[in-house]
Each structure stands twice: as C-alpha cells, then as structure tokens.
Motif scaffolding. Structure first.
Motif, PDB file in Angstrom:
ATOM      1  N   GLY A   1       0.828  -1.201   0.000  1.00 54.46           N
ATOM      2  CA  GLY A   1       0.000   0.000   0.000  1.00 54.46           C
ATOM      3  C   GLY A   1       0.856   1.241   0.000  1.00 54.46           C
ATOM      4  N   THR A   2       0.225   2.356   0.342  1.00 57.09           N
ATOM      5  CA  THR A   2       0.921   3.637   0.324  1.00 57.09           C
ATOM      6  C   THR A   2       0.804   4.289   1.705  1.00 57.09           C
ATOM      7  OG1 THR A   2       0.049   3.821  -1.898  1.00 57.09           O
ATOM      8  CG2 THR A   2       1.198   5.744  -1.035  1.00 57.09           C
TER       9      THR A   2
ATOM     10  N   ASP B   1       7.129   6.800  15.160  1.00 56.75           N
ATOM     11  CA  ASP B   1       7.345   5.373  15.404  1.00 56.75           C
ATOM     12  C   ASP B   1       6.451   4.504  14.535  1.00 56.75           C
ATOM     13  OD1 ASP B   1       9.368   5.221  17.100  1.00 56.75           O
ATOM     14  OD2 ASP B   1       8.212   4.719  18.902  1.00 56.75           O
ATOM     15  N   THR B   2       5.281   4.974  14.298  1.00 53.16           N
ATOM     16  CA  THR B   2       4.343   4.175  13.498  1.00 53.16           C
ATOM     17  C   THR B   2       3.931   4.960  12.271  1.00 53.16           C
ATOM     18  OG1 THR B   2       2.453   5.044  14.696  1.00 53.16           O
ATOM     19  CG2 THR B   2       3.430   2.983  15.524  1.00 53.16           C
ATOM     20  N   VAL B   3       3.432   4.198  11.304  1.00 52.86           N
ATOM     21  CA  VAL B   3       2.879   4.838  10.108  1.00 52.86           C
ATOM     22  C   VAL B   3       1.503   4.262   9.864  1.00 52.86           C
ATOM     23  CG1 VAL B   3       5.029   5.406   8.916  1.00 52.86           C
ATOM     24  CG2 VAL B   3       4.047   3.125   8.703  1.00 52.86           C
ATOM     25  N   LYS B   4       0.702   4.982   9.124  1.00 52.43           N
ATOM     26  CA  LYS B   4      -0.560   4.421   8.668  1.00 52.43           C
ATOM     27  C   LYS B   4      -0.459   4.221   7.164  1.00 52.43           C
ATOM     28  CE  LYS B   4      -3.516   5.481  12.430  1.00 52.43           C
ATOM     29  NZ  LYS B   4      -4.526   6.371  13.048  1.00 52.43           N
ATOM     30  N   VAL B   5      -0.832   3.028   6.745  1.00 51.71           N
ATOM     31  CA  VAL B   5      -0.671   2.676   5.337  1.00 51.71           C
ATOM     32  C   VAL B   5      -2.030   2.288   4.773  1.00 51.71           C
ATOM     33  CG1 VAL B   5       0.445   1.091   3.730  1.00 51.71           C
ATOM     34  CG2 VAL B   5       1.677   1.877   5.757  1.00 51.71           C
ATOM     35  N   ALA B   6      -2.362   2.913   3.654  1.00 54.49           N
ATOM     36  CA  ALA B   6      -3.615   2.550   2.977  1.00 54.49           C
ATOM     37  C   ALA B   6      -3.347   1.327   2.118  1.00 54.49           C
ATOM     38  CB  ALA B   6      -4.088   3.714   2.116  1.00 54.49           C
ATOM     39  N   VAL B   7      -4.087   0.225   2.393  1.00 45.24           N
ATOM     40  CA  VAL B   7      -3.898  -1.001   1.599  1.00 45.24           C
ATOM     41  C   VAL B   7      -5.156  -1.243   0.779  1.00 45.24           C
ATOM     42  CG1 VAL B   7      -2.249  -2.007   3.196  1.00 45.24           C
ATOM     43  CG2 VAL B   7      -4.683  -2.425   3.519  1.00 45.24           C
ATOM     44  N   GLY B   8      -5.250  -2.429   0.169  1.00 46.87           N
ATOM     45  CA  GLY B   8      -6.388  -2.724  -0.707  1.00 46.87           C
ATOM     46  C   GLY B   8      -7.738  -2.530  -0.015  1.00 46.87           C
ATOM     47  N   ASN B   9      -8.736  -2.315  -0.789  1.00 49.65           N
ATOM     48  CA  ASN B   9     -10.100  -2.105  -0.306  1.00 49.65           C
ATOM     49  C   ASN B   9     -10.233  -0.868   0.586  1.00 49.65           C
ATOM     50  OD1 ASN B   9     -10.359  -4.497  -1.555  1.00 49.65           O
ATOM     51  ND2 ASN B   9     -10.910  -5.696   0.242  1.00 49.65           N
TER      52      ASN B   9
ATOM     53  N   LYS C   1      11.244   0.744   7.466  1.00 49.18           N
ATOM     54  CA  LYS C   1      12.001   1.193   6.301  1.00 49.18           C
ATOM     55  C   LYS C   1      11.051   1.750   5.251  1.00 49.18           C
ATOM     56  CE  LYS C   1      15.758  -0.209   3.296  1.00 49.18           C
ATOM     57  NZ  LYS C   1      16.426  -1.291   2.594  1.00 49.18           N
ATOM     58  N   VAL C   2      10.541   2.913   5.522  1.00 47.82           N
ATOM     59  CA  VAL C   2       9.714   3.608   4.526  1.00 47.82           C
ATOM     60  C   VAL C   2      10.172   5.050   4.445  1.00 47.82           C
ATOM     61  CG1 VAL C   2       7.636   2.192   4.557  1.00 47.82           C
ATOM     62  CG2 VAL C   2       7.963   3.916   6.325  1.00 47.82           C
ATOM     63  N   GLU C   3       9.897   5.642   3.321  1.00 52.44           N
ATOM     64  CA  GLU C   3      10.431   6.975   3.065  1.00 52.44           C
ATOM     65  C   GLU C   3       9.613   8.073   3.739  1.00 52.44           C
ATOM     66  OE1 GLU C   3      13.199   7.608   1.370  1.00 52.44           O
ATOM     67  OE2 GLU C   3      13.561   5.497   0.906  1.00 52.44           O
ATOM     68  N   GLY C   4       8.311   7.907   3.830  1.00 51.64           N
ATOM     69  CA  GLY C   4       7.472   8.978   4.370  1.00 51.64           C
ATOM     70  C   GLY C   4       6.139   8.980   3.639  1.00 51.64           C
ATOM     71  N   VAL C   5       5.318   9.959   3.923  1.00 52.59           N
ATOM     72  CA  VAL C   5       3.965  10.002   3.360  1.00 52.59           C
ATOM     73  C   VAL C   5       4.036   9.968   1.831  1.00 52.59           C
ATOM     74  CG1 VAL C   5       1.860  11.380   3.169  1.00 52.59           C
ATOM     75  CG2 VAL C   5       3.069  11.269   5.356  1.00 52.59           C
ATOM     76  N   GLY C   6       3.195   9.138   1.257  1.00 56.33           N
ATOM     77  CA  GLY C   6       3.126   9.068  -0.205  1.00 56.33           C
ATOM     78  C   GLY C   6       3.982   7.997  -0.805  1.00 56.33           C
ATOM     79  N   SER C   7       4.913   7.408  -0.036  1.00 56.21           N
ATOM     80  CA  SER C   7       5.790   6.407  -0.628  1.00 56.21           C
ATOM     81  C   SER C   7       5.158   5.006  -0.500  1.00 56.21           C
ATOM     82  CB  SER C   7       7.154   6.427   0.048  1.00 56.21           C
ATOM     83  OG  SER C   7       7.007   6.151   1.423  1.00 56.21           O
ATOM     84  N   PRO C   8       5.489   4.126  -1.408  1.00 56.97           N
ATOM     85  CA  PRO C   8       4.929   2.777  -1.348  1.00 56.97           C
ATOM     86  C   PRO C   8       5.579   1.965  -0.237  1.00 56.97           C
ATOM     87  CG  PRO C   8       6.506   2.930  -3.123  1.00 56.97           C
ATOM     88  CD  PRO C   8       6.413   4.298  -2.536  1.00 56.97           C
ATOM     89  N   SER C   9       4.881   1.004   0.260  1.00 59.75           N
ATOM     90  CA  SER C   9       5.433   0.194   1.345  1.00 59.75           C
ATOM     91  C   SER C   9       4.864  -1.216   1.305  1.00 59.75           C
ATOM     92  CB  SER C   9       5.089   0.854   2.681  1.00 59.75           C
ATOM     93  OG  SER C   9       5.466   0.008   3.738  1.00 59.75           O
ATOM     94  N   THR C  10       5.672  -2.174   1.801  1.00 54.95           N
ATOM     95  CA  THR C  10       5.183  -3.529   1.992  1.00 54.95           C
ATOM     96  C   THR C  10       5.039  -3.746   3.482  1.00 54.95           C
ATOM     97  OG1 THR C  10       6.470  -4.236   0.092  1.00 54.95           O
ATOM     98  CG2 THR C  10       5.644  -5.959   1.534  1.00 54.95           C
TER      99      THR C  10
END
Lengths: 420, 370
Positions: B247-248, B255-263, B273-282
């Motif tokens: 998701g993104t 410390d935490t991120v919120k990631v929009a995933v499917g549905n 290991k994510v870059e910041g808002v707007g970047s893709p993540s697994t």
C-alpha cells in the motif's frame, strides 16, 4: 503360517502345495526363454565370427595329421627302424607304395610340411613324385637312390620322427626357436636360424615403450580435456579424435614424410644447426620409426579412457586436499592421481594389447629392425603359407594377452576399469 | 580495526567472474572469535563465492580479507590453515576413513603416535570409533558427513567453513546432524562460517545470520532479530513465512505509520524502512502473530476476512484468508483446546498489533548498489 503348511524346516510350499522353488522356476521359465531368444542372434554371430575362427586357429596350430594320412606305411616302417643304420629295402618300399597311392595335391602339401623339419624335403618329394612312374617294381632302393641321392642321406629319414604323431607342438617350438630332433627330444635350432625369440622380445619392448610413451603424452592432454571449459575442451576433443577419422595409411605416410632422411624433422634440425648435413638422424625403417609412429597412432586409445575417468573426479577433491594443507603438487599426486588409476590401467591395457599385435605400421616404417611378431604372422599366412606356425604364434599372442588381462585383474581389478 | 576481537574481516570485498557483473558487491563483514556465523541466501546470491574467497579458491577482485589481522589475499589455500566441509564432503574415495582423517596431519609432518592419537580422538568425537578402516563409500551419508566434519577439525584450525554440508541428507538426519554440529561448535569453541540456503538450519545453529542477496548483505544479526525484526522486505520474505500487504503511506507518526492497503483499509504499522507520506510500502506480518476474532477494541488493526482454505497440519491449522485485497493471507491457528472453530467460507474478524506489522520497503526492488 497359512501359506506354508509344511512343517518347520521343510521346504516352503505355495498355497496349492507345490514346492515354492518349483513354482518360482516355472514362473521364470517363460521370461528366461524370451531372453534367450533375444540374445540368440548375437550369440550366433559371436559363435561364427569368434569362437569358430579361434577354435580352428588352435586346432591348426597343433594339427599334424597330414603325414599320417599320406605316409602311413612309411611311418610304420620308421617305427621299426633303429634310427641309426642305413634304411633298408622295406623302408624304401613303404615310401614308394605310400607315394604311389597318394593324391598329388596332398603330396605337394606334404613336401612343404616336411620341409619345415629339414630343408630339402620339398624338392626331394617333388622329384620323386615326378619320377615315380619310371620305377617299375622292386627293388625300390636303388631306383629311388637313382632318382635322387638324398634318399640315402640318413638325416632325411631321421627327420620323419618329428612328424610321426598326428598332433604336434612343433609349431609352438618353432615359434620360440626350438625344434624336435629325430627322437622327438626338444633342442634349440641353429644359432643363425634363431629369429623368433628376438622378435618376441622386440615386440614386447616396442609395446612397452609405446605404452609408456602414450601414458606420458596422454595424461596431461586428458587432464586438460577434463578441466577446460566445455567449448575449448570440445575443440581439443576433435583434435584428439581427428586421427581416428583419417586413414591409417595417410597418417603413416605423413609420418614417413616427417621422419625420412630428407624429411621435415631432419631438414629442420639441419637448418637449425643442431645436426650436420652428413649426420642426419635415421628415424625411418628402423626401431625408432616404429615406436614414434605407433605411439602417435595409439595415443587416442590412452587419452579416452583416462579422460573419461578424470571427467568423473569432482574438482572439490583437489580443493579439499589443498584446504587440508597439501601443496597443489602434493594434492595432485596423493589425491588426484590415485583416482585416475582405473583409467590408466584401462588405457595401458588397451594400448599394450593393440600394440603387441600391430602389423601395418611396422610393415611400412619398420624396415628390418622394426619388424614385429605381427609381421611374421602375416608373412607365414601370406607368403610362406605355413599356417600352422602362424596359428601357433597367434595363439601365443592370445595367451599372452589373456595372461596380461588376468594379471591386471589381480592387480587393479577389472571392475575398476573404465573404458570410456 | 586491529585489536578488535575479530578473527575474520572482509573489507570492501568485490568479486566479479566476467568483468561485467559483480557477484559480490562491496562486502564488509566481521566474524568474531568462536562465533557461529551463517551466510544465508538464495542460490546465486554470491554466498558460496564469499566462502571460496575466504578459503582461497577464488581471488577477490577488489578489497582485502583479513584473518587474525593478517591480509590473506595472497596466501595460497594450503597455507591458510582453514578447515572446510564441502557440500559433497569431498572425502577421498581411495583412502580409508582413518587415512582421510590423517591426511592433513600427514602433510604437516606429524609423528605417527600423535597422528594415531588425533585420529582416534576425532573418530570418537563423531562417534565413529570402529569405522577407521572403512572406505568412505561404505558409509552412509550421515556418517560421511561426520567424517568430513571431523577431518576439517582434526588439525585444530581456528576457523572452519561449511558449505551446505547438510544439503544432501534427509530431513531427520539433517536435524540430528545440525545439533551435532552445534554441540561440536560449543565444545571446541571453534569459529564457524556456515553457508546455507536453509533458513531453519540457520536459525537453529547461528550466533548471527548474514542474510545475503544479490551480492549484498541485507541484514546481519542474531537469529531472533532477523526473524522478528527484519529490516527490509527481502529478509522478511526469505526468512520464515510472511504475509504481505502492499500500500501507500498516508500518515507518518514517527514510530508508526498508517498505510492505505487494498479495499481502502488503513493499517497501523511499525515504521521500519519507509520513506514517508506518499511512498509505497510492503507491510510484513508473521502468520503466528495474527489473532482470529480478537476482543473488540483490544487491537488497533481489525479487519473482516473471508476464510478461503483450511489445511490441517496436526499441531496447527493453516488457514488462508482473503483480506484487504490479499487472497493469500496465511494465519496459523494453533490446534489448542480453545482454538477458533471456523470453516471454509466463514466471515470472521482478524487483527494484529501495530508493532507486529512492519512497514518495509517494496520488494522485489532494485537495491541501491545495482
């Protein structure tokens, strides 16, 4: 045990009471028959082309029935004779009657055969055969002596002793420079007639040198073949196999071009100043020529078995040996080489066996010093027509090779041999 | 770093076979004394090349390897004094077991008495006392393997390399042998560098695991760290079973991120290991950390899921759900007295903690070095 109602210790029975063994045999019989049917054609082939010729070779080498067939009375009279006194009339009568009754062709063959024991027999028989019709009745002795005075020579009569048995080892004796005397005792042939022992020794020596030479040349090539990258090793393999695709004669002739007095090798050496023009090396029509050419021709027989063994040795053995502290040379000698022994054994056996019966190369480049036993066999087959002797020599070769094979089996084990 | 307690140091090692591609890209790795280090990676990742460079069979294209602070690039293999167990054991087939063991002692010119003593000790160590006169071919795979281990240790090397030595054994034997190797390592205190692609062996044996891929160490840490706190998507994926949600990033809370995933679901995850808002993540999530039908409000991430498949595995039931657009979401439900009774087609809620769900980079991805 419901399936084997027999008492413990007795033979096992199947469910219906027949012994298990009988039942098993019956069930296997059909498949055995089918297998036999399948191998029958090759078996027949083997029989016709291998067993029968070798059998006839063996028989011919000891067969001496011709003299008994043609000269029965003569040999009977010979038995009664004291072998030292002058032959009497009865012996001449026996010879006359035998020859009179004999077939012309048999007589001429007999003359050849008798000539092996004492030279002069052939012409004596020929002359006598021609003169027989001029003899009209007894006494025969003066008439035959008149035909040819050799009939009075006691040595001719004595030589009959070597021919009196229908089976003889004479050919084998001859093949090792021995002969029978009149009393069938074994004795050496005259010094200036001895050639066979020297030839056997030379054949053995040439085969040995060629085998060792091939081994020394083949080992690095095989190692290269086994370790090079596939593309290069394929190319090298073609180079190794190329001689196989070239006519043997062409190869030998090109060696003649190379080795003769004014050939490539001598010319190069002279032009490099290594040799005087007057001291050109004799490398053809002698022992050296035979060895050089045979080594080159038999080389693939050594390379291929060694290569096929080397191919199966994983490189990790050499790595492991070095990792354990052995220098590369030591690792090669202690770890790699022992594992190539099956290939070396197979290669040496193959080259030696082929070399020991070699014939074409020595014939063409051997000259006088390079002739081998194979050439003598060919000579007796084609020129002197002494097939008995040729067969005896062939048999000795065969036995020598089988002995060698047996020794090899004891030393290395034939199961370890890898031909390719 | 002389003076540090490192036995082996790879410094800026690069290796290329053809001059066009790098098999090993800038490797820096230290191995401490008495450590059991495993180089774990898929085949073709360059891990065996590293081992071969250390043993001396492959030269490093660039960089230097130090053994006890001595550069060894120019030392030939037979003078490195490093033991090695090969994948096919490389026991010399023409020598007996005892002769195989005596080989390294022979080349070191050891006396007969000392040789006999050491061979006996080595055979006893691997419980093959009566097998000295046999040929390697007369031994079973496991026995050969033990001889190979004994041979690599018999000359008391400080360092032993093992190149997938258990690869050819069947599963039971492999497990037995792996404990055997562990106990030998603990008893002798020898340093071991072990190369394998089998993660269970790596997790069982190692003090540290260096996860290797594409010529680069992806993560080098203790087994529990590598398993529980993978630093990137490759490590998470390669070690253990792993559920992935892609998701993104929509919100970065440090410390935490919120990631929009499917549905359109929003998952709260630990930022690794994510870059910041707007970047893709697994998002990576271990199957055993997922709870079926959690107490409402106890977990930050609870989503409805559809049960697709149940596989009975004895100690646990492997359940496949479709959730947040992922139809391969695996949950291990332990076969305990209180486990959730669900059947195929059921709609249930499943949830997990934010710290069990790690927001990582996108994998497969081009690594920065290539």
């Amino acid at each position: 045990m419901p399936t084997s109602p027999a008492k413990p210790g007795g033979p096992l029975l199947t469910a219906d009471g027949t012994p298990l063994k009988t039942s098993l045999e019956r069930s296997l019989k059909l498949s055995k028959l089918r297998a036999l049917g399948l191998i029958f054609p090759p078996l027949l082939f083997l029989l016709i082309l291998f067993v029968i010729p070798i059998g006839s070779l063996l028989t011919r080498s000891i067969d001496d029935s011709l003299s008994n067939k043609v000269l029965p009375k003569t040999l009977a009279a010979f038995e009664r004779w004291d072998k030292t006194s002058e032959p009497d009339e009865s012996m001449f009568e026996a010879v006359y009657l035998d020859m009179k009754a004999a077939d012309k062709l048999d007589l001429s063959k007999l003359g050849t055969r008798m000539n092996y024991e004492k030279s002069g027999w052939r012409s004596l028989i020929k002359i006598t055969t021609r003169g027989l019709k001029r003899i009209d009745g007894p006494p025969y002795k003066p008439a035959m002596l008149h035909l040819n005075k050799r009939w009075g020579d006691i040595e001719f009569w004595q030589s009959l002793g070597a021919m009196k048995d229908p089976v003889t080892l004479g050919y084998y004796l001859k093949a090792v420079d021995l002969k029978y005397d009149g009393n069938k005792d074994i004795m050496k042939v005259n010094k200036h007639n001895r050639i066979y022992r020297m030839l056997w020794w030379r054949t053995f020596l040439v085969s040995m040198i060629v085998t060792i030479g091939c081994l020394i040349l083949a080992y690095p090539v095989a190692h290269l073949l086994a370790t090079l990258p596939l593309r290069l090793s394929n190319l090298l393999m073609i180079c190794v196999l190329m001689p196989f695709w070239t006519s043997l004669l062409v190869r030998i002739v090109s060696w003649m071009v190379m080795l003769q007095q004014n050939g490539v090798v001598n010319d190069s050496l002279v032009s490099l100043g290594v040799l005087d023009d007057g001291n050109r090396l004799p490398m053809m029509y002698n022992f050296t020529g035979t060895v050089i050419v045979m080594t080159q021709i038999l080389l693939p027989f050594m390379i291929l078995p060694i290569y096929s063994v080397m191919k199966t040795i994983p490189p990790s053995y050499m790595k492991a040996a070095q990792n354990l502290g052995a220098t590369p040379a030591r690792a090669f000698i202690r770890v790699y080489m022992p594992q190539t022994i099956p290939g070396i054994g197979a290669g040496c056996l193959l080259v030696f066996i082929v070399a020991i019966g070699y014939y074409i190369t020595p014939e063409l480049v051997g000259g006088k010093d390079g002739r081998l036993i194979g050439n003598l066999i060919a000579h007796h087959m084609q020129n002197s027509l002494n097939w008995g002797l040729a067969s005896a020599m062939g048999t000795i070769l065969l036995v020598a090779i089988l002995t060698l094979y047996w020794v090899y089996d004891k030393l290395v084990g034939v199961d370890n041999m890898k031909m390719g | 770093m002389p003076g540090d307690d490192y036995l082996v140091r790879f410094v800026n090692i690069q290796k290329s076979y053809d001059g066009e591609t790098l098999v090993v890209k800038n490797l820096n790795l230290n191995v401490a004394k008495s450590e059991f280090l495993t180089i774990l990676g898929p085949s073709g990742s360059g891990k065996t090349t590293c081992l071969m460079m250390l043993a001396g069979f492959e030269p490093a294209t660039h960089g230097e390897i130090y053994l006890k602070d001595q550069p060894i690039n120019r030392v030939p293999p037979h003078r490195r004094g490093i033991g090695m167990v090969f994948q096919n054991y490389a026991l010399f087939p023409h020598l007996t077991v005892a002769e195989n063991l005596a080989f390294p002692l022979d080349v070191r010119g050891m006396s007969k008495v000392e040789k006999a003593r050491r061979v006996k000790r080595a055979l006893d160590m691997v419980q093959l006392g009566g097998f000295g006169d046999r040929r390697p071919a007369q031994l079973s795979g496991g026995q050969q393997q033990r001889v190979a281990v004994a041979r690599s240790l018999i000359f008391d090397p400080d360092l032993v390399l093992m190149d997938e030595p258990l690869g050819a054994l069947d599963k039971n034997l492999r497990e037995q042998m792996q404990y055997k190797i562990k106990s030998i390592h603990e008893n002798l205190g020898v340093t071991v560098v072990y190369v394998t692609h089998d993660q269970s062996i790596a997790l069982t044996l190692s003090d540290r695991i260096a996860v290797f891929d594409d010529g680069v160490i992806q993560q080098c840490a203790a087994p529990d760290v590598v398993y529980e706190r993978p630093e990137n998507a490759f490590v998470a994926n390669f070690i253990g079973e792993n559920n992935q949600l892609t998701g993104t990033v929509v919100e970065d809370n440090g410390d935490t991120v919120k990631v929009a995933v499917g549905n359109g679901n929003i998952v709260e995850a630990k930022k690794v290991k994510v870059e910041g808002v707007g970047s893709p993540s697994t998002l990576s999530l271990r199957p055993e950390r997922v709870v079926v039908n959690p107490e409402p409000g106890s977990l930050p991430n609870v989503f409805p899921a559809k049960t697709e498949e149940l596989i009975y595995l004895g100690d646990h039931i492997r359940t496949r759900f479709s959730i947040c657009g992922n139809v391969d979401f695996i949950v291990k439900i332990p076969n305990s007295a209180f486990h959730a009774a669900i059947s195929e087609g059921d709609e249930v809620n499943i949830g997990w903690k934010a710290e069990d769900c790690r927001a990582l980079d996108v994998w497969p991805c081009p690594t920065p070095h290539s």
